[in-house]
Design an enzyme around this catalytic site. Structure first.
Site, PDB file in Angstrom:
ATOM      1  NE  ARG A 179      -3.691  -2.235   2.543  1.00 33.21           N
ATOM      2  CZ  ARG A 179      -4.933  -2.268   2.059  1.00 33.21           C
ATOM      3  NH1 ARG A 179      -5.440  -1.219   1.458  1.00 33.21           N
ATOM      4  NH2 ARG A 179      -5.668  -3.360   2.210  1.00 33.21           N
ATOM      5  CG  HIS A 198      -0.860   6.141  -0.908  1.00 29.82           C
ATOM      6  ND1 HIS A 198      -1.359   5.071  -0.222  1.00 29.82           N
ATOM      7  CD2 HIS A 198      -0.882   5.784  -2.223  1.00 29.82           C
ATOM      8  CE1 HIS A 198      -1.687   4.101  -1.075  1.00 29.82           C
ATOM      9  NE2 HIS A 198      -1.393   4.508  -2.294  1.00 29.82           N
ATOM     10  CE  LYS A 240      -0.968   8.867   5.883  1.00 31.41           C
ATOM     11  NZ  LYS A 240      -0.746   8.069   4.685  1.00 31.41           N
ATOM     12  CE1 TYR A 270      -3.794   5.935   7.602  1.00 35.41           C
ATOM     13  CE2 TYR A 270      -3.801   3.543   7.615  1.00 35.41           C
ATOM     14  CZ  TYR A 270      -4.116   4.741   6.999  1.00 35.41           C
ATOM     15  OH  TYR A 270      -4.759   4.741   5.796  1.00 35.41           O
ATOM     16  CG  ASP A 314      -1.368   2.142  -4.593  1.00 34.31           C
ATOM     17  OD1 ASP A 314      -1.842   3.297  -4.611  1.00 34.31           O
ATOM     18  OD2 ASP A 314      -1.232   1.493  -3.542  1.00 34.31           O
TER      19      ASP A 314
END
Length: 179
Positions: free
Chosen positions: A59, A62, A72, A132, A170
């Site tokens: 993932r 970003h 984060k 998160y 992605d």
């Protein structure tokens, strides 16, 4: 809590207090006052996210641009990931530099990723749960990112390329040098 600044200015590995005895365990996940004293972060976390993924999922990378930028605080509830931060702050002394750390339910480490950083992770165990906190709300129009396999960043995701699973979105991200 133990706080260690990484090689990227403003990015920290957090090791929360963890207690275990015959009854089970207790983890002090977050203490705003202590976190602010040790990191200098004076924001408030306003959004909490959680994902469950299988081995091989990547993932990222970003970030949110402009007024929607997000800091984060990432932790793993179950399983294991390689968490990755890339300094994307133009003019920063560590611009384009990468930091990665293994976060797991076993080691209880967390990663604080400041605003202006790209963030992503690879999933190293099936049924991994990542949680998160973000200090800003998500805005789809402000979303941006870089390809996970960018040649300039040269990130070792600890997953063989033929085992990587990406979202369709992605696969369409750009290279870091055009970012």
């Amino acid at each position: 809590m133990k706080v260690t600044e990484t090689s990227l200015k403003g990015c920290y590995v957090i090791e929360p207090l963890f207690f275990k005895d015959n009854r089970g365990c207790f983890l002090l996940e977050y203490n705003k006052k202590e976190f602010q004293e040790k990191t200098g972060f004076d924001g408030d976390f306003v959004l909490g996210n959680q994902s469950t993924s299988q081995y091989g999922v990547v993932r990222g990378l970003h970030l949110q641009r402009g007024e929607f930028a997000q800091a984060k605080l990432v932790r793993v509830v179950k399983g294991k990931i390689l968490d990755v931060a890339v300094d994307a702050r133009k003019g920063s002394e560590t611009f384009g530099k990468v930091f990665s750390v293994e976060l797991s339910a076993d080691n209880n480490k967390q990663l604080f990723v400041p605003r202006g950083f790209l963030h992503g992770f690879s999933v190293l165990e099936d049924d991994t749960i990542v949680s998160y906190k973000c200090d800003n709300y998500y805005e789809p129009a402000a979303e941006d990112g870089v390809l996970f396999d960018d040649k300039d960043l040269n990130i070792d995701w600890q997953i063989p390329v033929d085992k990587v699973t990406l979202s369709e979105k992605d696969t369409k991200l750009k290279a870091f040098n055009g970012f």
